[in-house]
Design a protein around this motif. Structure first.
Motif: not given
Length: 358
Positions: A13, A15, A18-19, A98-99, A185, A187, A250, A254
């Protein structure tokens, strides 16, 4: 006997990073007197592997990244399932993916087949909430106000770009937002104020997904509500990020150190209770269980517009979701994880009463 907690993170992903950040925070916060944590890293290529059991001391994102021994996704998944996840004793899976390929019902389907309890939403609610186009149809059926929108598939765009551009300009208007249908997120999202930007934004969105959503901009505040629970969910006090960005992208989410949370959000009388009610209504309309964050716009006339529902919101200790609960009822980060695990076990136990034979 302590419960084995299998923490899935990484994933195929955009993301992925983020994970990893979420996983570090969660692993730091697990009560080791109650749970034995087993980290499972999923690479960007979809390979499953593990760095082994890790100490909280000096735990970093870099230490979570393992090197897979097997280069075939099916074999790597089988190795983890037949080895680590086949260990005896009580167990719960905590997906922090995520995602796509994790938050979209795919991993949830695998866990259902394994008949193990897992934290978060099930197959249908995960798939619905990640697909913005389908989610908007559910919200419309539930009578929840949204901004004007349209969905578009890549084949439709390739077949008749002129007609789609015309529909956007005549029905949606500018400014508008172009979003990949199944990503989070922020994206791949673009804010467009003219046709040149719209064309660029559509191309960007289609590089991440084969379906997109185009929405009319709502001129107002962005308000979020955290929802927790299964059959009788609870809604937190609403929260708001204070910022001066036109588009909350994004990098802003973050990387902007100037962001400040306002929890509870400063709202006029009656608006707080109403947005909490709407958050639960949207949660139940999607069949959510476990957790979700529901995001709204509040315009200058005091009207609520539901933006989207996130079935696996950001979950670091400075993310909006856990902070909203801490400021709503004093629930700490580690207590919140245990509540989510409790909801996962309760849902799993309830499912064991279902008959699969006549």
């Amino acid at each position: 006997m302590k419960t084995k907690l299998y923490v899935l993170y990484g994933g195929k992903s955009v993301e992925h990073e983020v994970s990893l950040k979420t996983a570090v925070t969660v692993l730091h916060s697990i009560d080791e007197s109650r749970f034995d944590a087993y980290p499972v890293y999923i690479t960007r290529d979809g390979l499953w592997c593990t760095p082994g059991q890790l100490s909280k001391v000096g735990l970093t994102v870099e230490r979570l990244i393992a090197q897979p021994e097997l280069r075939d996704p099916a074999r790597s998944i089988g190795e983890i399932l037949s080895g680590m996840m086949a260990l005896p004793g009580p167990k719960v899976v905590l997906p922090l993916l995520h995602g796509s390929n994790g938050e979209d019902g795919t991993v949830q389907g695998l866990l259902e087949l394994l008949n193990v309890p897992y934290v978060g939403n099930g197959v249908l609610s995960s798939a619905l909430t990640l697909d913005k186009a389908m989610s908007k149809q559910v919200l419309a059926q539930a009578g929840i106000r949204q901004t004007e929108f349209m969905a578009c598939r890549f084949e439709e765009w390739r077949s008749d770009k002129t007609a789609i551009l015309s529909e956007v300009e005549n029905r949606i208007g500018y400014p508008c937002y172009v979003k990949p249908a199944s990503l989070g997120s922020s994206i791949g999202i673009s804010r467009c104020t003219n046709q040149v930007e719209l064309l660029t934004g559509i191309g960007e969105a289609f590089s991440y997904d084969k379906k997109l959503v185009i929405e009319r901009e709502v001129d107002g505040r962005e308000i979020q509500v955290a929802v927790l629970g299964n059959e009788r969910p609870l809604a937190s006090l609403p929260g708001e990020f204070i910022h001066d960005h036109v588009f909350f992208d994004y990098e802003t989410k973050y990387m902007d150190k100037r962001l400040a949370m306002s929890i509870p959000a400063k709202l006029a009388d009656g608006l707080t209770s109403r947005v909490r009610e709407l958050a639960i209504l949207a949660y139940q309309a999607h069949g959510c269980e476990g957790l979700a964050r529901v995001d709204f716009f509040l315009d200058g006339d005091g009207e609520w517009f539901l933006n989207e529902i996130n079935a696996l919101p950001g979950f670091t200790n400075f993310s909006m979701y856990p902070v909203m609960w801490e400021r709503t009822d004093g629930t700490s980060y580690s207590e919140l994880i245990e509540k989510l695990i409790g909801h996962a076990v309760a849902r799993h136990e309830a499912k064991q009463t279902i008959r699969y034979a006549r």
